[in-house]
Design a protein around this motif. Sequence first.
Motif, PDB file in Angstrom:
ATOM      1  N   UNK A   1      -2.826   6.827 -15.115  1.00  0.00           N
ATOM      2  CA  UNK A   1      -1.888   8.086 -14.797  1.00  0.00           C
ATOM      3  C   UNK A   1      -2.368   8.678 -13.405  1.00  0.00           C
ATOM      4  N   UNK A   2      -3.947   8.717 -13.085  1.00  0.00           N
ATOM      5  CA  UNK A   2      -4.192   9.165 -11.900  1.00  0.00           C
ATOM      6  C   UNK A   2      -3.758   8.205 -10.784  1.00  0.00           C
TER       7      UNK A   2
ATOM      8  N   UNK B   1       7.096   4.963   2.636  1.00  0.00           N
ATOM      9  CA  UNK B   1       7.916   4.548   1.546  1.00  0.00           C
ATOM     10  C   UNK B   1       7.699   2.824   1.412  1.00  0.00           C
ATOM     11  N   UNK B   2       7.907   2.487   0.230  1.00  0.00           N
ATOM     12  CA  UNK B   2       8.096   0.782   0.109  1.00  0.00           C
ATOM     13  C   UNK B   2       8.950   0.170   0.993  1.00  0.00           C
TER      14      UNK B   2
ATOM     15  N   UNK C   1       2.775   7.585  -6.280  1.00  0.00           N
ATOM     16  CA  UNK C   1       3.983   8.145  -5.886  1.00  0.00           C
ATOM     17  C   UNK C   1       3.649   9.025  -4.626  1.00  0.00           C
ATOM     18  N   UNK C   2       2.503   9.782  -4.445  1.00  0.00           N
ATOM     19  CA  UNK C   2       2.212  10.475  -3.202  1.00  0.00           C
ATOM     20  C   UNK C   2       2.149   9.566  -1.881  1.00  0.00           C
ATOM     21  N   UNK C   3       1.375   8.534  -2.004  1.00  0.00           N
ATOM     22  CA  UNK C   3       1.417   7.535  -1.014  1.00  0.00           C
ATOM     23  C   UNK C   3       2.774   7.072  -0.620  1.00  0.00           C
TER      24      UNK C   3
ATOM     25  N   UNK D   1       6.727  -3.758 -11.552  1.00  0.00           N
ATOM     26  CA  UNK D   1       5.367  -4.055 -11.504  1.00  0.00           C
ATOM     27  C   UNK D   1       4.839  -3.484 -10.274  1.00  0.00           C
ATOM     28  N   UNK D   2       3.690  -2.678 -10.413  1.00  0.00           N
ATOM     29  CA  UNK D   2       2.958  -2.162  -9.039  1.00  0.00           C
ATOM     30  C   UNK D   2       1.669  -2.962  -9.141  1.00  0.00           C
ATOM     31  N   UNK D   3       1.204  -3.347  -7.997  1.00  0.00           N
ATOM     32  CA  UNK D   3       0.111  -4.056  -7.793  1.00  0.00           C
ATOM     33  C   UNK D   3      -0.418  -3.350  -6.530  1.00  0.00           C
TER      34      UNK D   3
END
Length: 217
Positions: free
Chosen positions: A35-36, A49-50, A42-44, A208-210
Amino acid sequence: MTLGLFDEAPAPYTAPEVIAPGAALLRGFALEMDEVLLQAVEAVTAAAPLRHLVTPGGYTMSVAMSNCGALGWVSDRSGYRYDARDPLSGKPWPPMPAGFAQLALRAAAQAGFENFRPDACLINRYEPRARLSLHQDKDEGSMDAPIVSVSLGLPAVFLFGGLSRSDRPARYRLQHGDVAVWGGPSRLAYHGVAPLARGEHARLGAQRINLTFRCAR
Ligand code: MD6
Ligand code: FE
């Protein structure tokens, strides 16, 4: 981590699974701080932006990317490189969140690489069908430091081959919270990600986030 009513609870982290000399999977290693990590992502990505980069060959990548840390990996028609600034904004990349650096340091140590201090974190977002073809990570200034790669969200099939493009890669299913580390004799191993299967992850939905940590300097 949050579990849906019918999700299977993942096994807690046990010990590194060595997949090649200098390469290991740490299954579930990042679970306790998922979660951290996701809040930091989300902040980055609110600040940087992606986006889908274009390769030197003119193809648009199916994986969307952003970065944090002193340096970020970028690609455009002129080539691949590390850049201190986000080409979209002209501003420096967001700083590496403290939790990222700490996780990367601990994961590298588990795999036998002490004192890993990454200066670059590439954030990759895969949606169903997105893939990454076999490649070597060789844009970094030094090959002494390992690569640390954290998987979050939908599971993916990670392809891990040898030092030659023609070595047939082994396939490993990477799930939410798994960490892969490769360095030393495996630092230049060919690797990639098979097309992401459709699915729905309880926290991240259909993605998926990597996070990939490197010493780029
Ligand atoms: C992964 N990503 O998404 C592994 N390498 O599991 C990479 O290996 C990678 O996304 C170089 C540049 C971008 C990447
Ligand atoms: Fe890579």
